[in-house]
Design an enzyme around this catalytic site. Sequence first.
Site, mmCIF file in Angstrom:
data_model
loop_
_atom_site.group_PDB
_atom_site.id
_atom_site.type_symbol
_atom_site.label_atom_id
_atom_site.label_comp_id
_atom_site.label_asym_id
_atom_site.label_seq_id
_atom_site.Cartn_x
_atom_site.Cartn_y
_atom_site.Cartn_z
ATOM 1 N N LEU A 64 -7.240 4.659 10.572
ATOM 2 C CA LEU A 64 -6.435 5.356 11.566
ATOM 3 C C LEU A 64 -7.214 5.626 12.829
ATOM 4 O O LEU A 64 -8.443 5.700 12.810
ATOM 5 C CB LEU A 64 -5.870 6.661 11.010
ATOM 6 C CG LEU A 64 -6.857 7.795 10.794
ATOM 7 C CD1 LEU A 64 -6.476 8.984 11.656
ATOM 8 C CD2 LEU A 64 -6.857 8.199 9.339
ATOM 9 N N CYS A 65 -6.467 5.742 13.914
ATOM 10 C CA CYS A 65 -7.030 6.109 15.216
ATOM 11 C C CYS A 65 -6.007 7.028 15.896
ATOM 12 O O CYS A 65 -5.241 7.706 15.211
ATOM 13 C CB CYS A 65 -7.358 4.869 16.045
ATOM 14 S SG CYS A 65 -5.917 3.867 16.490
ATOM 15 N N HIS A 66 -5.974 7.037 17.207
ATOM 16 C CA HIS A 66 -5.064 7.922 17.920
ATOM 17 C C HIS A 66 -3.614 7.432 17.846
ATOM 18 O O HIS A 66 -2.723 8.165 17.403
ATOM 19 C CB HIS A 66 -5.519 8.062 19.376
ATOM 20 C CG HIS A 66 -4.796 9.132 20.127
ATOM 21 N ND1 HIS A 66 -4.925 9.277 21.475
ATOM 22 C CD2 HIS A 66 -3.931 10.102 19.741
ATOM 23 C CE1 HIS A 66 -4.179 10.311 21.881
ATOM 24 N NE2 HIS A 66 -3.560 10.813 20.842
ATOM 25 N N GLY A 68 -2.878 3.858 16.896
ATOM 26 C CA GLY A 68 -2.747 2.714 16.005
ATOM 27 C C GLY A 68 -3.286 1.394 16.494
ATOM 28 O O GLY A 68 -3.319 0.433 15.733
ATOM 29 N N ILE A 93 -2.874 8.982 14.263
ATOM 30 C CA ILE A 93 -2.813 10.412 13.936
ATOM 31 C C ILE A 93 -1.689 11.087 14.702
ATOM 32 O O ILE A 93 -1.151 12.105 14.263
ATOM 33 C CB ILE A 93 -4.170 11.107 14.171
ATOM 34 C CG1 ILE A 93 -4.178 12.467 13.471
ATOM 35 C CG2 ILE A 93 -4.496 11.191 15.654
ATOM 36 C CD1 ILE A 93 -5.535 13.074 13.299
#
Length: 107
Positions: A64-66, A68, A93
């Site tokens: 995961l990141c901010h 995607g 997220i």
Amino acid sequence: MLDYEISATETAELMRNKQARLIDVREPWEFETAHIDGSMLIPMGDVPARAHQEFDPDEHLVILCHHGQRSLNVTVWLRNQGFENVQSLRGGIDAWSIQIDPTISRY
């Protein structure tokens, strides 16, 4: 083979059943701002040096990141390295905080 992306709802179900591990590829300041409990921080730039030492090729990983995009790039790279059970959290997220846990800050 698994889809490259997985929804926040599907990820939450996997986490409830302890069937996957969350790997957060954002930067430390982002992780400090908002993170999912139990996720492991490995900034995107560190993944190539750490993946083969810290990931089990058979383990189901959700990256995961901010939003995607970074996580999808890492997912593709890991799949090319032989990690077949890796998926990117669609929407990152941000999607998690909207759909699963609104107590997680959005930024």
